[in-house]
Design a protein around this motif. Structure first.
Motif, short mmCIF file in Angstrom:
data_model
loop_
_atom_site.label_atom_id
_atom_site.label_comp_id
_atom_site.label_asym_id
_atom_site.label_seq_id
_atom_site.Cartn_x
_atom_site.Cartn_y
_atom_site.Cartn_z
N ARG A 112 4.13 5.31 2.80
CA ARG A 112 4.18 5.01 1.42
C ARG A 112 2.66 5.12 0.98
NH1 ARG A 112 8.87 2.81 -0.91
NH2 ARG A 112 10.26 1.95 0.70
N ARG A 113 2.39 6.13 -0.15
CA ARG A 113 0.95 6.35 -0.82
C ARG A 113 0.91 5.14 -1.72
NH1 ARG A 113 -1.41 10.63 0.38
NH2 ARG A 113 0.59 11.81 0.23
N THR A 114 -0.59 4.41 -1.56
CA THR A 114 -0.77 3.34 -2.30
C THR A 114 -1.55 3.79 -3.63
OG1 THR A 114 -3.19 3.09 -1.35
CG2 THR A 114 -1.22 1.97 -0.13
N ASP A 115 -1.95 2.94 -4.59
CA ASP A 115 -2.86 3.44 -5.75
C ASP A 115 -4.06 4.00 -5.42
OD1 ASP A 115 -0.56 2.02 -7.04
OD2 ASP A 115 -1.83 0.36 -7.59
N GLU A 116 -4.59 3.42 -4.19
CA GLU A 116 -6.03 4.04 -3.81
C GLU A 116 -5.72 5.19 -3.00
OE1 GLU A 116 -5.11 0.65 -3.02
OE2 GLU A 116 -5.95 0.12 -5.18
N ASP A 117 -4.57 5.98 -2.92
CA ASP A 117 -4.28 7.02 -2.14
C ASP A 117 -4.59 7.06 -0.57
OD1 ASP A 117 -3.20 9.77 -2.51
OD2 ASP A 117 -5.29 10.58 -2.57
N LEU A 118 -4.08 5.82 -0.24
CA LEU A 118 -4.10 5.55 1.13
C LEU A 118 -2.80 5.51 1.42
CD1 LEU A 118 -6.50 2.40 1.40
CD2 LEU A 118 -7.08 4.89 1.80
N MET A 119 -2.51 5.63 2.71
CA MET A 119 -0.86 5.29 3.22
C MET A 119 -0.74 4.08 4.20
SD MET A 119 0.81 8.74 4.01
CE MET A 119 0.47 9.46 5.30
N VAL A 120 0.42 3.50 3.80
CA VAL A 120 0.82 2.00 4.61
C VAL A 120 2.02 2.56 5.09
CG1 VAL A 120 -0.38 0.51 3.22
CG2 VAL A 120 1.90 1.20 2.55
N TRP A 121 2.48 2.14 6.24
CA TRP A 121 3.54 2.53 7.11
C TRP A 121 4.39 1.20 7.42
CZ3 TRP A 121 5.08 6.92 9.20
CH2 TRP A 121 4.25 8.09 9.01
N GLU A 122 5.44 1.06 7.37
CA GLU A 122 6.54 0.17 7.57
C GLU A 122 7.47 0.42 8.43
OE1 GLU A 122 8.71 0.78 3.56
OE2 GLU A 122 8.63 -1.40 4.00
N PHE A 123 7.99 -0.68 9.19
CA PHE A 123 9.06 -0.44 10.24
C PHE A 123 10.28 -0.91 9.58
CE2 PHE A 123 5.88 -0.89 13.51
CZ PHE A 123 5.59 0.45 13.81
N VAL A 124 11.44 -0.32 9.47
CA VAL A 124 12.59 -0.76 9.14
C VAL A 124 13.58 -0.94 10.11
CG1 VAL A 124 14.33 -0.74 7.33
CG2 VAL A 124 12.13 -0.16 6.67
N PHE A 125 13.65 -1.81 11.07
CA PHE A 125 14.69 -1.78 11.99
C PHE A 125 16.06 -1.89 11.79
CE2 PHE A 125 10.56 -3.24 13.79
CZ PHE A 125 10.57 -2.60 14.91
N ASP A 126 16.88 -1.25 12.66
CA ASP A 126 18.38 -1.45 12.42
C ASP A 126 18.81 -2.91 12.52
OD1 ASP A 126 18.69 1.32 12.25
OD2 ASP A 126 19.25 1.39 14.45
#
Length: 153
Positions: A112-126
């Motif tokens: 996802r793109r943050t307000d500061e135009d950085l990317m944050v990644w997340e893991f969504v496990f089954d």
């Protein structure tokens, strides 16, 4: 100064000066305001990249964050708020890729793109998978590296 600014002073005062109001609706608990950077539910500011999903029903808006917190805002007359929530949450997602890990299941990798135009990644496990399992985390990290290479991010 805009001559025809119809946004109430209460709404403008409730948002950060850097945020631009897109739409708003008044409910029994106060205003719900969608800006270019965040959703305001009363005193709570939720940046778009922290919202996993928003669900609208006849009683109001329910928002679930990427951390699993749930917020509820009664809105009898929602106006364009549900549409703005859907559009802004979707726009914050840069990559959403499912990766099988082992026989037990897999993980969805979401950037996802943050307000500061950085990317944050997340893991969504089954469902049923333990996100704290070191073996699964290692497999997920490996899948993340492959995904980052393939998407160039």
């Amino acid at each position: 100064m805009k001559l025809f600014n119809r946004t109430p002073a209460q709404v403008r005062a409730a948002v950060a000066p850097t945020d631009r109001v897109l739409t708003y609706a008044e409910g029994p608990d106060g205003y719900v305001v969608a800006t270019d950077r965040a959703l305001y539910l009363g005193e709570t500011r939720l940046p778009w990249f922290r919202i996993d999903r928003g669900v609208w029903d006849e009683e109001g808006l329910t928002v679930v964050t990427t951390e699993g917190q749930t917020y509820r805002a009664p809105l009898p007359e929602p106006g364009r708020v549900p549409e703005a929530v859907r559009e802004r949450v979707t726009a914050s997602i840069v990559v959403s890729q499912y990766a099988p890990l082992d026989a037990r299941g897999g993980v969805r990798l979401v950037a996802r793109r943050t307000d500061e135009d950085l990317m944050v990644w997340e893991f969504v496990f089954d469902a049923g998978m333990d996100p704290e399992d070191p073996g699964l985390r290692a497999l997920a990290e490996q899948a993340l590296e492959e995904t980052r290479r393939s998407f160039g991010v």
